[in-house]
Every structure is written in structure tokens, then in C-alpha cells.
Design a protein around this motif. Structure first.
Motif, PDB file in Angstrom:
ATOM      1  N   LEU A   1       0.805  -1.216   0.000  1.00 22.86           N
ATOM      2  CA  LEU A   1       0.000   0.000   0.000  1.00 22.86           C
ATOM      3  C   LEU A   1       0.841   1.270   0.000  1.00 22.86           C
ATOM      4  N   CYS A   2       1.905   1.308   0.838  1.00 20.64           N
ATOM      5  CA  CYS A   2       2.714   2.529   0.900  1.00 20.64           C
ATOM      6  C   CYS A   2       4.025   2.411   0.128  1.00 20.64           C
ATOM      7  N   GLY A   3       4.446   1.182  -0.200  1.00 19.83           N
ATOM      8  CA  GLY A   3       5.654   0.973  -0.984  1.00 19.83           C
ATOM      9  C   GLY A   3       6.930   1.081  -0.187  1.00 19.83           C
ATOM     10  N   ARG A   4       6.866   1.160   1.148  1.00 21.79           N
ATOM     11  CA  ARG A   4       8.068   1.295   1.967  1.00 21.79           C
ATOM     12  C   ARG A   4       8.433  -0.036   2.614  1.00 21.79           C
ATOM     13  N   THR A   5       9.726  -0.151   2.916  1.00 21.29           N
ATOM     14  CA  THR A   5      10.209  -1.389   3.547  1.00 21.29           C
ATOM     15  C   THR A   5      10.397  -1.223   5.051  1.00 21.29           C
ATOM     16  N   ASP A   6      10.115  -0.034   5.582  1.00 26.33           N
ATOM     17  CA  ASP A   6      10.333   0.240   7.010  1.00 26.33           C
ATOM     18  C   ASP A   6       9.560  -0.752   7.883  1.00 26.33           C
ATOM     19  N   ASP A   7      10.228  -1.241   8.908  1.00 28.14           N
ATOM     20  CA  ASP A   7       9.571  -2.129   9.875  1.00 28.14           C
ATOM     21  C   ASP A   7       9.595  -1.432  11.241  1.00 28.14           C
ATOM     22  N   CYS A   8       8.633  -0.577  11.456  1.00 28.42           N
ATOM     23  CA  CYS A   8       8.557   0.210  12.697  1.00 28.42           C
ATOM     24  C   CYS A   8       7.139   0.082  13.262  1.00 28.42           C
ATOM     25  N   PRO A   9       6.887  -0.902  14.123  1.00 27.42           N
ATOM     26  CA  PRO A   9       5.522  -1.140  14.631  1.00 27.42           C
ATOM     27  C   PRO A   9       4.935   0.060  15.360  1.00 27.42           C
ATOM     28  N   GLU A  10       5.799   0.873  16.033  1.00 29.94           N
ATOM     29  CA  GLU A  10       5.279   2.020  16.777  1.00 29.94           C
ATOM     30  C   GLU A  10       4.684   3.071  15.836  1.00 29.94           C
ATOM     31  N   LYS A  11       5.271   3.201  14.630  1.00 29.16           N
ATOM     32  CA  LYS A  11       4.803   4.219  13.684  1.00 29.16           C
ATOM     33  C   LYS A  11       3.764   3.686  12.702  1.00 29.16           C
ATOM     34  N   TYR A  12       4.034   2.517  12.110  1.00 27.98           N
ATOM     35  CA  TYR A  12       3.217   2.026  11.008  1.00 27.98           C
ATOM     36  C   TYR A  12       2.441   0.756  11.345  1.00 27.98           C
ATOM     37  N   GLY A  13       2.553   0.296  12.557  1.00 30.45           N
ATOM     38  CA  GLY A  13       1.920  -0.961  12.911  1.00 30.45           C
ATOM     39  C   GLY A  13       2.777  -2.144  12.499  1.00 30.45           C
ATOM     40  N   GLU A  14       2.333  -3.312  12.885  1.00 33.18           N
ATOM     41  CA  GLU A  14       3.113  -4.523  12.585  1.00 33.18           C
ATOM     42  C   GLU A  14       3.147  -4.785  11.075  1.00 33.18           C
ATOM     43  N   LYS A  15       4.336  -5.083  10.588  1.00 34.55           N
ATOM     44  CA  LYS A  15       4.474  -5.416   9.159  1.00 34.55           C
ATOM     45  C   LYS A  15       4.397  -6.934   9.004  1.00 34.55           C
ATOM     46  N   LYS A  16       3.381  -7.377   8.249  1.00 31.14           N
ATOM     47  CA  LYS A  16       3.161  -8.813   8.092  1.00 31.14           C
ATOM     48  C   LYS A  16       3.403  -9.236   6.642  1.00 31.14           C
ATOM     49  N   THR A  17       4.027 -10.383   6.484  1.00 31.20           N
ATOM     50  CA  THR A  17       4.308 -10.940   5.151  1.00 31.20           C
ATOM     51  C   THR A  17       3.615 -12.292   5.020  1.00 31.20           C
ATOM     52  N   TYR A  18       2.875 -12.469   3.937  1.00 28.84           N
ATOM     53  CA  TYR A  18       2.165 -13.720   3.656  1.00 28.84           C
ATOM     54  C   TYR A  18       2.743 -14.291   2.367  1.00 28.84           C
ATOM     55  N   VAL A  19       3.654 -15.266   2.539  1.00 32.69           N
ATOM     56  CA  VAL A  19       4.401 -15.813   1.396  1.00 32.69           C
ATOM     57  C   VAL A  19       3.470 -16.470   0.395  1.00 32.69           C
ATOM     58  N   GLU A  20       2.442 -17.191   0.906  1.00 35.17           N
ATOM     59  CA  GLU A  20       1.559 -17.915  -0.008  1.00 35.17           C
ATOM     60  C   GLU A  20       0.763 -16.979  -0.911  1.00 35.17           C
ATOM     61  N   HIS A  21       0.571 -15.736  -0.438  1.00 33.87           N
ATOM     62  CA  HIS A  21      -0.176 -14.761  -1.253  1.00 33.87           C
ATOM     63  C   HIS A  21       0.748 -13.714  -1.871  1.00 33.87           C
ATOM     64  N   ASN A  22       2.061 -13.859  -1.631  1.00 31.92           N
ATOM     65  CA  ASN A  22       3.035 -12.885  -2.135  1.00 31.92           C
ATOM     66  C   ASN A  22       2.616 -11.466  -1.727  1.00 31.92           C
ATOM     67  N   LEU A  23       2.381 -11.314  -0.381  1.00 29.93           N
ATOM     68  CA  LEU A  23       1.783 -10.069   0.117  1.00 29.93           C
ATOM     69  C   LEU A  23       2.491  -9.613   1.394  1.00 29.93           C
ATOM     70  N   THR A  24       2.888  -8.330   1.441  1.00 29.64           N
ATOM     71  CA  THR A  24       3.435  -7.705   2.648  1.00 29.64           C
ATOM     72  C   THR A  24       2.690  -6.394   2.876  1.00 29.64           C
ATOM     73  N   VAL A  25       2.286  -6.145   4.109  1.00 31.81           N
ATOM     74  CA  VAL A  25       1.476  -4.962   4.370  1.00 31.81           C
ATOM     75  C   VAL A  25       1.700  -4.470   5.801  1.00 31.81           C
ATOM     76  N   HIS A  26       1.713  -3.123   5.957  1.00 31.45           N
ATOM     77  CA  HIS A  26       1.708  -2.528   7.301  1.00 31.45           C
ATOM     78  C   HIS A  26       0.278  -2.547   7.851  1.00 31.45           C
ATOM     79  N   TYR A  27       0.148  -2.862   9.109  1.00 31.02           N
ATOM     80  CA  TYR A  27      -1.191  -2.963   9.720  1.00 31.02           C
ATOM     81  C   TYR A  27      -1.927  -1.620   9.684  1.00 31.02           C
ATOM     82  N   TYR A  28      -1.229  -0.498   9.990  1.00 32.44           N
ATOM     83  CA  TYR A  28      -1.884   0.808   9.997  1.00 32.44           C
ATOM     84  C   TYR A  28      -2.260   1.249   8.583  1.00 32.44           C
ATOM     85  N   CYS A  29      -1.430   0.920   7.592  1.00 32.66           N
ATOM     86  CA  CYS A  29      -1.768   1.246   6.207  1.00 32.66           C
ATOM     87  C   CYS A  29      -3.076   0.571   5.809  1.00 32.66           C
ATOM     88  N   LEU A  30      -3.238  -0.657   6.262  1.00 30.45           N
ATOM     89  CA  LEU A  30      -4.445  -1.417   5.953  1.00 30.45           C
ATOM     90  C   LEU A  30      -5.657  -0.838   6.682  1.00 30.45           C
TER      91      LEU A  30
END
Length: 731
Positions: free
Chosen positions: A3-32
Motif C-alpha cells: 500500500l505505501c511501498g516502503r520497507t520500514d519495519d517500525c511497529p510504533e509508527k506504522y503498525g506490525e508489518k506482516k508478510t504472507y508468502v503464499e499470497h506474495n503479500l506484505t502490508v503494514h497494519y496501519y496502512c491497511l
């Protein structure tokens, strides 16, 4: 992140970053969460926290057509909700541009132009204060990086500090760090974009984090432990229950080993007792009897605890009633009255406490008794308002406050009706007991709860504390009402008011000057002491500089140009902390005390009411009990010998030569362990009758005593009956 195109992994700012290999999907929780075109259509365990994978793909495709108004790149999935505003942006870009994201309800987002701001009244002071989380200075100016508490006038925070605390505390523990307000504080912080996760606090999730705190000291440290099962044996609700020192908590005693009647009695270890004695705060020292002192070489010493072989002394034994032994009275064939007229050389006298030998203390005690007699007359006059109609309160002794509060708030409760108390246990089964005894026990438990509640602060002499939840629920009014009702309906008085609190109630807070002893907060008291005892102007100015944030928050800042300015500064701090800070609870408390006209009488007779509200009830003595009970004469009974036996028995009880105490005797007859301020109704009486054992008639407050030929028979019957009756009642 898709959604945001960033690789930052900062849960305090963007929420938990989760990666789902089977769906080829990575997303920040707050972006979602904040994306404008997606909703949680699945269950919590479906997709990504309820967001279905197909919906996420659609949102990514929708955002790919939108350009971010901040970084000018595609993929802006978040839009401002303000009408006619068409700005879109990525979540990290919005954070960078100081947009507001509300993590509640519809998860609205506001751009940098339409975001909500905190309104600060113009009359409020500007400057700097201390962030109460990180303790660094913060500008008192409403901006994105600085937030003001909605419930405390001078509480300011860094946004970053608040966000870290919210993530750690969770929705159950995140609250104002100054006043502990939760609802109002959380509502404002959510409005201003602080994310408060719906989870338990991080410190509560740590396994066995508080295991060490669950260990209680369980050991009897008395020199001569009487328990046959050892010093570590602890049996709750029995005489072998271990009571810890009320001061240090690191020493203990079995109730029986220290001759304690109940777990509610206070106990202090020898170490704490010696410290208190050296500081002059310990006034409950007991001396050995005269005979024991003489055997020890004429010197007196404090007992660490009563010897197992020594009889128990009544709490009133320090103020011994000067009566001759009944055995000597029988030999001399003298009545009690003729005995009291004998010269001192012909009397058998007990050793007196040093306090009793002090003439000023004796005069003060006499004055207090006169004042309490005056209060009794005033309260009896107020009781004329109470009619014979009854109002019943169902009280759970294990939850005295809530059940009392429910009873006092019920629609049909009227303080002018006669109160009837019905004690119930957890299964709502009534417990038996006479009306007067149950009522006195109820008020006694209620006053004890109030003394130790969050409504008051201080050690022995207490002032009102600031409890915002109690203010919202109007508990200060209810507390004042309960105290007024207790006084008029024959219950005990609080006895724990400080002089400052009493004067505020009677004369008004504007006419009262608080003192340092009124400050219960250790840090505030230390600050005041540093200012008060500053020896030079430089030291005073340095202290004021160190306490700048505290003084600013209290509104006590003033220019310091001379050493004498410290007096006014100390006075300002005391008035703010002790009076101005609790002005709202104080007014509610005063309104409650107006019930049945009690406050009006307090203002008319301040000295008299001070004797019961600021002082504990006088400890029972043989003299007090003797004066309390009136002997009914009978033509066929020898009242002279019976009176001699009665007064001789009181003397033996007071000196510890009996298994019962003076409080036991009073409770046996009236159901009360102390004399209430209003007195007993009806007045306690004594009858000498031809019966085998004594009887305590609590409906009439009448003690029916057996006629015996010898004093030993009289004493044995009294001890046996009173001890067994009270034991059965307790069981």
C-alpha cells in the motif's frame, strides 16, 4: 508494503508489518486500517486480521490510480474525510506531514489543513512545563507534536511519549498520568490520533511477572510462640492466624501469641515500636505492674509481648480505676462509696501511666469528656427528627461499602426513618442479631472502611484526597451523609478528621491555614521542606528552579528576591495542595454532612464536635463502665454487696486478672465495644437477681447479675458466661 511501498519495519509508527508468502503479500497494519476503500468483511482469523486477500488486492488496484499529494507517487490509498477535500496520501507520508488518523469508529483521516486541533483558552498561561511521561520540558503550545490533557489544567505531553505509553498500557490501563482519568482522557487522545490497542498491558502479559509479590511473610517472631505446630503455622480465621507488623510487614505474630482478639487489631514489631518510641510517636507503651517492677529492682521496662503466663490486660488498663480489692472490702465491710472516701494511704492503688500523672493531660481529658457530654445532648436533640417508621438496609459485611452505598441511594431511603440493618452473607441468607447491635456493627464497619478509603489521605489525622472517579460518582457527598446519619442514629464517630479538615468544614476553606503535616504526598512534602528550610537566597532560588515545573503546574510561581519570600511560597503551595486542589470534593462532603442538620450544629458548637470527629473514643476504664451503668435497687436484694462485687470485678478486668476485657463486658450487654457519641438508648442498667448466670439483655441494655455469697463465685460466673457467649456469637 503493497500500500505505501516502503520497507520500514517500525511497529510504533506504522503498525506490525506482516508478510504472507503464499499470497506474495506484505502490508503494514496501519496502512491497511486507514485505507479508505476497504472494510473488514471476514472473521478475525480470516485473511489479514479480518481483511480478505481479494479485498486487499482490489484496494491496491484502486490506490494505484491515485497520486499522493505529498510524495507525488502512485498508490495513495488514504483520503481526507473533510467535505470537498480531495487530497490523498500514503500513511507514512501523512505521518510526516502531520495528518491525523483516528483509530476508532470509521477510522477517519484528516489532512494537514483540516485536522482537528486542541482549543486552549486565552486566559491559560503559556510557557513550558514538564511532560509527565519522559519528564523533559515541553512547550505549552497546541501543535501536532504536543498534546494537552483534557482533564488536568497544566498537564502537557509529547505525542510520541503518549503513543508509546498507549501501545504499552493498552485500552485497559491507558489513562492520564496526573489524575488517573480514563474515559475523558482516552476519548480526547483518540480524537487527536493516538492509537490505543484493544489489548492488555504489556506488563500484564509477561508470564510470572509478579510471582515474587505473591509471597507474604508467614512466621511468628514473638519470643515465646505458643503454637504447638511451630512458628510457620498459619490458620486463617483462627487464633493461629499470623498478623504482620502494620509498619514494616517483615515481622509477624500469631494472634494468640500476642493476646489479640481479632485480625483487625493493629500490631507492631519490637523494632518498629522502638523506632516510634525514639521519635516520640508511640504512645501505647505498657508498664509492668508495680509488684513486677519491684522484683526487677525498682525499674520499669517495656514488654515486647505479654508473657504466656501473665493474664491479659484490658486496653483501658492504663487508666486504672482506684478501687479496693473486693476481698479487702468484704473484710472491712465497707461499701463502694465509703471506700472512695478513705485517705489514699488506706487504698490499694495500681501503678499509673506517666501520661495519667501529667496534670495537663488529666485536665485535657476532663475537658474532652465535658465536650463529649455536650455533643451527646446535641445529637439527642437532632434524633428527635427520627420517627418510628423503619427503612431496611440489606448489608453484606464482606462488601460493606457497595451494599451501604446501594442502601443509601435507594429511592425509599430517608434518614429521618429508623434504620433497620439486616446482614446477609454471599448467598443472601440473613444473619441473626439484635437491631441495635447490628446497626452499631454496620456503622462501625462503615466508618472503618471510610477511614481507609481513597476518599481520605494521611496517616492518623486525615484530609480529603482527590479521587476523580469519586467526584464523578458523587461519593464525597455520600460519605458525608453516612457520617451524619451514623452520629444521629447511634453509630460511632469517624474520629480521624485532621484539624485542617474540621476547620474547613466549620469555618470555610478560605479561613484555614494548612500546615506541613497535612501533606500526605511524600514528594510534595519534601519539596515544601526544601523551600522552607533553605538557609540562603541562592539556595532558595536554586530549589525553586529545580521545582519549576511543579510550581508552575500548581500555579504557585512567584518572583524570589529575598529569603523571606519562602514563607509566602510555602503558604501558597500548602493552600493549593491541601485546600484548592480538593475544593470540589470538600463542598460535596459538606453538603452530605448537612443531612439531619449535623453540619449546622458543628458550626454552632465547633469545640464540642471536634472532640468526637478529630479524636478517637476514650478507651474504656473501670471508672467509665461504673459510671455508665446504673444499679436498680430492689427491696429483697442486698445491693451493697452486689455493687461491691461488681466494682471489684471491673477492677480485676482492668488490671488483667480476668479472661475478658472491659470491651467484652460492654459488648455482652449492648452489642457495642465502645460508647457511641450520642450514648445508649435506653441507658445501660444493672439488676441483681436470684439466677445462676448473668444475662445481657441488648434490647433493654440491661445486665442482669447473679447474687452470690462470695466474690470468687461471682467472678467465675461472669468470666465463664461472657467468654462463652462471645465465642459462640463469633462462631
Amino acid at each position: 508494503c503493497v500500500l505505501c511501498g516502503r520497507t520500514d519495519d517500525c511497529p510504533e509508527k506504522y503498525g506490525e508489518k506482516k508478510t504472507y508468502v503464499e499470497h506474495n503479500l506484505t502490508v503494514h497494519y496501519y496502512c491497511l486500517l486507514m485505507s479508505s476503500g476497504i472494510w473488514q468483511r471476514g472473521e478475525e482469523d480470516e485473511g489479514v486480521d479480518g481483511f480478505l486477500i481479494t479485498d486487499i488486492r482490489k484496494e491496491v488496484n484502486r490506490a494505484a490510480k491515485l497520486t499522493c499529494n505529498i510524495c507525488k507517487k502512485k498508490g495513495a490509498s488514504i483520503g481526507c474525510v473533510a467535505p470537498k477535500c480531495k487530497r490523498s496520501y500514503h500513511f507514512p507520508c501523512g505521518i510526516q506531514k502531520e495528518c491525523i488518523f483516528q483509530f476508532m469508529e470509521d477510522f477517519r483521516s484528516y489532512c494537514w489543513e483540516h485536522k482537528p486541533v486542541q482549543k486552549i483558552p486565552d486566559e491559560e498561561s503559556r510557557g513550558t512545563s514538564q511532560c509527565t511521561i519522559c519528564l523533559d520540558l515541553v512547550e505549552q503550545v497546541p501543535m501536532y507534536t504536543v498534546l494537552k490533557s483534557p482533564c488536568c489544567k497544566n498537564a502537557w505531553f509529547h505525542r510520541e511519549c503518549l503513543q508509546y505509553q498507549a501501545l504499552s498500557a493498552g485500552i485497559f490501563f491507558f489513562r492520564c498520568t496526573v489524575c488517573n482519568n480514563k474515559d475523558k482522557f482516552q476519548k480526547e487522545m483518540l480524537r487527536m490520533g493516538i492509537h490505543i490497542p484493544e489489548k492488555d498491558a504489556s506488563w500484564e502479559l509477561e508470564e510470572n511477572a509478579y510471582q515474587d509479590l505473591l509471597q507474604c511473610y508467614q512466621h511468628c517472631d514473638i519470643r515465646r510462640c505458643r503454637c504447638k505446630k511451630g512458628r510457620d503455622y498459619n490458620q486463617p480465621d483462627s487464633k493461629w492466624e499470623i498478623k504482620r507488623c502494620q509498619y514494616c510487614g517483615s515481622r509477624g505474630t500469631h494472634l494468640a501469641c500476642s493476646s489479640m482478639k481479632s485480625w483487625e487489631q493493629n500490631w507492631e514489631c519490637a523494632e518498629c515500636r522502638s523506632i516510634l518510641a525514639k521519635s516520640g510517636n508511640y504512645s501505647k507503651k505498657k508498664k509492668r505492674s508495680l509488684a513486677t517492677s519491684e522484683k526487677a529492682g525498682g525499674t520499669t521496662c517495656l514488654l515486647e509481648e505479654p508473657s504466656p503466663k501473665c493474664p491479659r490486660q484490658s486496653p483501658g488498663s492504663q487508666h486504672n480505676f482506684l478501687l479496693q480489692s473486693p476481698k479487702i472490702m468484704c473484710q472491712n465491710n465497707l461499701s463502694a462509696c465509703s471506700h472512695l472516701e478513705l485517705p489514699a494511704s488506706n487504698r490499694v492503688m495500681m501503678s499509673l501511666s506517666p501520661l495519667m500523672s501529667n496534670r495537663n493531660w488529666s485536665l485535657r481529658k476532663k475537658h474532652l469528656r465535658q465536650q463529649r457530654r455536650e455533643v451527646s445532648s446535641i445529637l439527642k436533640e437532632l434524633k428527635l427528627q427520627v420517627n418510628t417508621k423503619t427503612t431496611r438496609l440489606n448489608i453484606n459485611a464482606d462488601n460493606i461499602w457497595n451494599s451501604a452505598l446501594k442502601g443509601f441511594k435507594q429511592r425509599n431511603f430517608n434518614p429521618t426513618k429508623t434504620i433497620e440493618i439486616k446482614f446477609t452473607n454471599g448467598k443472601n441468607r440473613s444473619k441473626t442479631g439484635t437491631s441495635a447491635a447490628s446497626k452499631h456493627r454496620f456503622f462501625q464497619l462503615l466508618m472503618h472502611h471510610l477511614q481507609n478509603s481513597s476518599l481520605f489521605e494521611g496517616s492518623s489525622a486525615k484530609n480529603l484526597a482527590l479521587d476523580f472517579r469519586a467526584v464523578e460518582e458523587n461519593l464525597y457527598f455520600e460519605a458525608g451523609k453516612m457520617i451524619a446519619v451514623s452520629l444521629v442514629h447511634g453509630g460511632p464517630s469517624p474520629g480521624f478528621f485532621s484539624k485542617t479538615l474540621f476547620d474547613c468544614l466549620v469555618y470555610g476553606p478560605e479561613k484555614v491555614k494548612p500546615v506541613l503535616d497535612d501533606v500526605a504526598d511524600v514528594d510534595v512534602a519534601q519539596t515544601i521542606k526544601m523551600i522552607k528550610y533553605a538557609d540562603s537566597l541562592a539556595e532558595l532560588q536554586s530549589t525553586v528552579h529545580d521545582c519549576y515545573e511543579f510550581l508552575a503546574a500548581a500555579g504557585c510561581l512567584r518572583p524570589i528576591t529575598a529569603l523571606c519570600d519562602k514563607k509566602m511560597l510555602v503558604n501558597d503551595i500548602l493552600i493549593h495542595h491541601v485546600i484548592k486542589r480538593i475544593i470540589s470534593p470538600l463542598e460535596s462532603f459538606r453538603q452530605g454532612l448537612k443531612t439531619l442538620g449535623v453540619l449546622e450544629k458543628m458550626q454552632m458548637h465547633p469545640e464540642a464536635f471536634s472532640s468526637i470527629l478529630c479524636h478517637k473514643p476514650e478507651r474504656l476504664s473501670a471508672e467509665t463502665i461504673c459510671d455508665l451503668f446504673k444499679i436498680h435497687s430492689s427491696s429483697d436484694v442486698d445491693n451493697v454487696q452486689g455493687a461491691d462485687f461488681w466494682m471489684g470485678y471491673l477492677q480485676d478486668v482492668e488490671s488483667g486478672e480476668s479472661v475478658v476485657t472491659l470491651e467484652d463486658i460492654l459488648f455482652f450487654v449492648t452489642g457495642s465495644c465502645s460508647v457511641p457519641p450520642i450514648g445508649f438508648d435506653p441507658e445501660p442498667t444493672i439488676k441483681f437477681l436470684h439466677r445462676r448466670y448473668p444475662i445481657g439483655n441488648r434490647f433493654l441494655n440491661c445486665l442482669e447479675l447473679p447474687i452470690t455469697t462470695t466474690y470468687e463465685q461471682f467472678k467465675n460466673k461472669m468470666d465463664l458466661t461472657i467468654r462463652n457467649t462471645l465465642r459462640v456469637e463469633k462462631e
